[in-house]
Design a protein around this motif. Structure first.
Motif, PDB file in Angstrom:
ATOM      1  N   ASN A  49      22.383 -45.664 -17.320  1.00  0.00           N
ATOM      2  CA  ASN A  49      21.686 -45.758 -18.603  1.00  0.00           C
ATOM      3  C   ASN A  49      21.169 -44.417 -19.115  1.00  0.00           C
ATOM      4  O   ASN A  49      20.440 -44.371 -20.110  1.00  0.00           O
ATOM      5  N   ILE A  50      21.528 -43.352 -18.447  1.00  0.00           N
ATOM      6  CA  ILE A  50      21.088 -42.032 -18.916  1.00  0.00           C
ATOM      7  C   ILE A  50      21.831 -41.709 -20.211  1.00  0.00           C
ATOM      8  O   ILE A  50      23.057 -41.874 -20.281  1.00  0.00           O
ATOM      9  N   GLU A  51      21.076 -41.272 -21.201  1.00  0.00           N
ATOM     10  CA  GLU A  51      21.714 -40.957 -22.489  1.00  0.00           C
ATOM     11  C   GLU A  51      22.677 -39.788 -22.301  1.00  0.00           C
ATOM     12  O   GLU A  51      22.303 -38.758 -21.723  1.00  0.00           O
ATOM     13  N   GLY A  52      23.896 -39.972 -22.750  1.00  0.00           N
ATOM     14  CA  GLY A  52      24.902 -38.924 -22.585  1.00  0.00           C
ATOM     15  C   GLY A  52      25.884 -39.225 -21.465  1.00  0.00           C
ATOM     16  O   GLY A  52      26.971 -38.665 -21.421  1.00  0.00           O
ATOM     17  N   VAL A  53      25.500 -40.131 -20.551  1.00  0.00           N
ATOM     18  CA  VAL A  53      26.408 -40.482 -19.453  1.00  0.00           C
ATOM     19  C   VAL A  53      27.209 -41.724 -19.843  1.00  0.00           C
ATOM     20  O   VAL A  53      26.637 -42.751 -20.202  1.00  0.00           O
ATOM     21  N   HIS A  54      28.500 -41.576 -19.776  1.00  0.00           N
ATOM     22  CA  HIS A  54      29.362 -42.737 -20.061  1.00  0.00           C
ATOM     23  C   HIS A  54      30.218 -43.005 -18.818  1.00  0.00           C
ATOM     24  O   HIS A  54      31.046 -42.184 -18.431  1.00  0.00           O
ATOM     25  N   ILE A  55      29.962 -44.139 -18.172  1.00  0.00           N
ATOM     26  CA  ILE A  55      30.716 -44.494 -16.965  1.00  0.00           C
ATOM     27  C   ILE A  55      32.102 -44.974 -17.394  1.00  0.00           C
ATOM     28  O   ILE A  55      32.236 -45.825 -18.281  1.00  0.00           O
ATOM     29  N   THR A  56      33.139 -44.441 -16.737  1.00  0.00           N
ATOM     30  CA  THR A  56      34.494 -44.727 -17.221  1.00  0.00           C
ATOM     31  C   THR A  56      35.275 -45.736 -16.382  1.00  0.00           C
ATOM     32  O   THR A  56      36.309 -46.226 -16.816  1.00  0.00           O
ATOM     33  N   GLN A  57      34.810 -45.991 -15.173  1.00  0.00           N
ATOM     34  CA  GLN A  57      35.529 -46.944 -14.309  1.00  0.00           C
ATOM     35  C   GLN A  57      34.529 -47.876 -13.637  1.00  0.00           C
ATOM     36  O   GLN A  57      33.398 -47.456 -13.366  1.00  0.00           O
ATOM     37  N   PRO A  58      34.930 -49.109 -13.358  1.00  0.00           N
ATOM     38  CA  PRO A  58      34.031 -49.985 -12.599  1.00  0.00           C
ATOM     39  C   PRO A  58      33.718 -49.343 -11.251  1.00  0.00           C
ATOM     40  O   PRO A  58      34.610 -48.766 -10.628  1.00  0.00           O
ATOM     41  N   ARG A  59      32.477 -49.452 -10.815  1.00  0.00           N
ATOM     42  CA  ARG A  59      32.105 -48.885  -9.504  1.00  0.00           C
ATOM     43  C   ARG A  59      32.458 -49.919  -8.438  1.00  0.00           C
ATOM     44  O   ARG A  59      31.755 -50.898  -8.276  1.00  0.00           O
ATOM     45  N   GLN A  60      33.540 -49.678  -7.734  1.00  0.00           N
ATOM     46  CA  GLN A  60      33.960 -50.664  -6.728  1.00  0.00           C
ATOM     47  C   GLN A  60      34.105 -50.066  -5.335  1.00  0.00           C
ATOM     48  O   GLN A  60      34.461 -50.771  -4.395  1.00  0.00           O
ATOM     49  N   SER A  61      33.890 -48.767  -5.221  1.00  0.00           N
ATOM     50  CA  SER A  61      33.999 -48.185  -3.870  1.00  0.00           C
ATOM     51  C   SER A  61      32.997 -47.049  -3.752  1.00  0.00           C
ATOM     52  O   SER A  61      31.840 -47.208  -4.143  1.00  0.00           O
ATOM     53  N   ASN A  62      33.414 -45.918  -3.240  1.00  0.00           N
ATOM     54  CA  ASN A  62      32.453 -44.827  -3.021  1.00  0.00           C
ATOM     55  C   ASN A  62      32.591 -43.726  -4.065  1.00  0.00           C
ATOM     56  O   ASN A  62      32.324 -42.565  -3.771  1.00  0.00           O
ATOM     57  N   ALA A  63      33.030 -44.109  -5.256  1.00  0.00           N
ATOM     58  CA  ALA A  63      33.170 -43.111  -6.318  1.00  0.00           C
ATOM     59  C   ALA A  63      32.592 -43.626  -7.622  1.00  0.00           C
ATOM     60  O   ALA A  63      32.645 -44.828  -7.903  1.00  0.00           O
TER      61      ALA A  63
END
Ligand SMILES: Cc1ncc(COP(=O)(O)O)c(C=O)c1O
Length: 351
Positions: free
Chosen positions: A280-294
């Motif tokens: 939720n940090i402004e400016g951060v856009h998560i691009t992939q579902p978090r399903q492992s250690n990345a």
């Protein structure tokens, strides 16, 4: 010898940056001393073969090797004729990060398919699965998937099964690059058997290096029809360790009491902690579902620049500005929190 590095340094670059889990190091020491037959005829390798059968099923055959690229090249050679091709995602490790080893050493053709999340489906495979019998086209006889994928995503058991069925209906083998198989099994809360043998995979590499061991991967042949050439291919691919007992001992320790799952679960949990802290940090856009250690994200270039001054992590896609943050078996909650705070500060400064 004096230490040349600070043993408290940490990074979010790769699980390859981490050291060796103490139980693995202890296993190497335990296997030390005295003489044992070389080239895999030792008691540790014998025991490993049994343990691999327990994990992957009675038909499974273990071939310990030095590294992941070697495992992939060797597996592809076993699966393909000289005129063969492998179908994989265009983000696949064999397509982007193994130099020309698959092409040059294995002598094969790669048919790459674009994906959204690093995962193939039968429909996507079908885009390249054609031309059998056409002498002008390399013959697609294998499909490569990695579990986890290069984008940190995981195939469900049903997804693997659908791919395996498609492959077998079309005369192709299914190879799974399991450099991070442990992370996938931990995420799916499944056994190694569930996500490989039971899902129809023909051959898999069971990764160790990225999950706390010093070096080594283990090719596991699940379909006995494929086993015959493996010992010869391991030799010609320079993956036959004379002191194999030390690779095997590491895997024995990794398999003992499911240490592999404990380490991978921890690594995954640290990535989840990072994801929760930054999503939720402004400016951060998560691009992939978090399903492992990345965790994959896009953030302002200025923020990336600032963060690079303090932390190692990968610029994944320079054109889109995507970065990869990766945790490891030894990543701590405090390290994650410090990194997340730095990301927050860097994004605020860049805004
Ligand atoms: C999915 C995958 N396969 C194979 C490899 C290759 O492993 P190695 O560097 O040991 O050759 C890696 C390494 O990053 C990987 O991520």
């Amino acid at each position: 010898m004096q230490a040349l590095h600070n043993p408290h340094d940490f990074a979010f670059a790769s699980d390859n940056y981490s050291g060796i889990h103490p139980q693995i190091l202890a296993a190497i020491a335990t296997a030390n001393g005295g003489h044992q037959p070389a080239y895999g005829a030792d008691v540790y390798t014998e025991q490993l073969k049994q343990c691999i059968r327990q994990q992957f099923g009675e038909q499974a055959q273990a071939f310990p090797v030095f590294n992941g690229t070697g495992a992939n090249v060797m597996a592809l050679q076993a699966l393909l004729p000289r005129y063969g091709a492998v179908i994989c995602a265009d983000s696949a490790h064999i397509h982007n990060d193994e130099g020309v080893a698959p092409e040059y050493v294995a002598g094969i053709k790669i048919f790459a398919v674009a994906t959204v999340d690093g995962k193939l489906t039968p429909e996507l495979i079908a885009k390249q699965a054609w031309g059998w019998g056409n002498e002008h086209r390399a013959q697609a006889r294998a499909v490569y998937i990695s579990q986890t994928t290069e984008l940190g995503t995981c195939y469900s058991v049903a997804e693997i099964r659908a791919i395996a069925d498609y492959c077998h209906q079309h005369g192709m083998w299914l190879y799974m690059d399991g450099a991070r198989l442990a992370n996938a099994a931990a995420h799916l809360n499944a056994s190694l058997h569930d996500i490989t043998t039971a899902a129809g995979v023909d051959m898999v590499s069971f990764g160790g290096t990225k999950n706390g061991i010093m070096l080594g991967e283990c090719i596991v042949v699940l379909n006995p029809a494929l086993a015959d050439s493996m010992v010869y291919l391991r030799k010609i691919n320079m993956q036959l360790g004379s002191k194999m007992r030390f690779i095997s001992a590491q895997f024995l320790a990794l398999l003992e009491n499911d240490l592999w799952r404990t380490l991978a679960s921890h690594s995954n949990a640290m990535a989840e902690r990072l994801y929760q802290a930054v999503k939720n940090i402004e400016g951060v856009h998560i691009t992939q579902p978090r399903q492992s250690n990345a965790v994959f994200a896009v953030l302002p270039a200025a923020a990336v620049h600032v963060l690079h001054q303090q932390f190692h992590f990968y610029d994944w896609n320079e054109s889109s500005g995507e970065v990869r943050w990766m945790t490891s078996f030894d990543t701590t909650a405090e390290q994650v929190d410090a990194f997340a705070a730095a990301i927050q500060a860097a994004c605020q400064e860049a805004a």
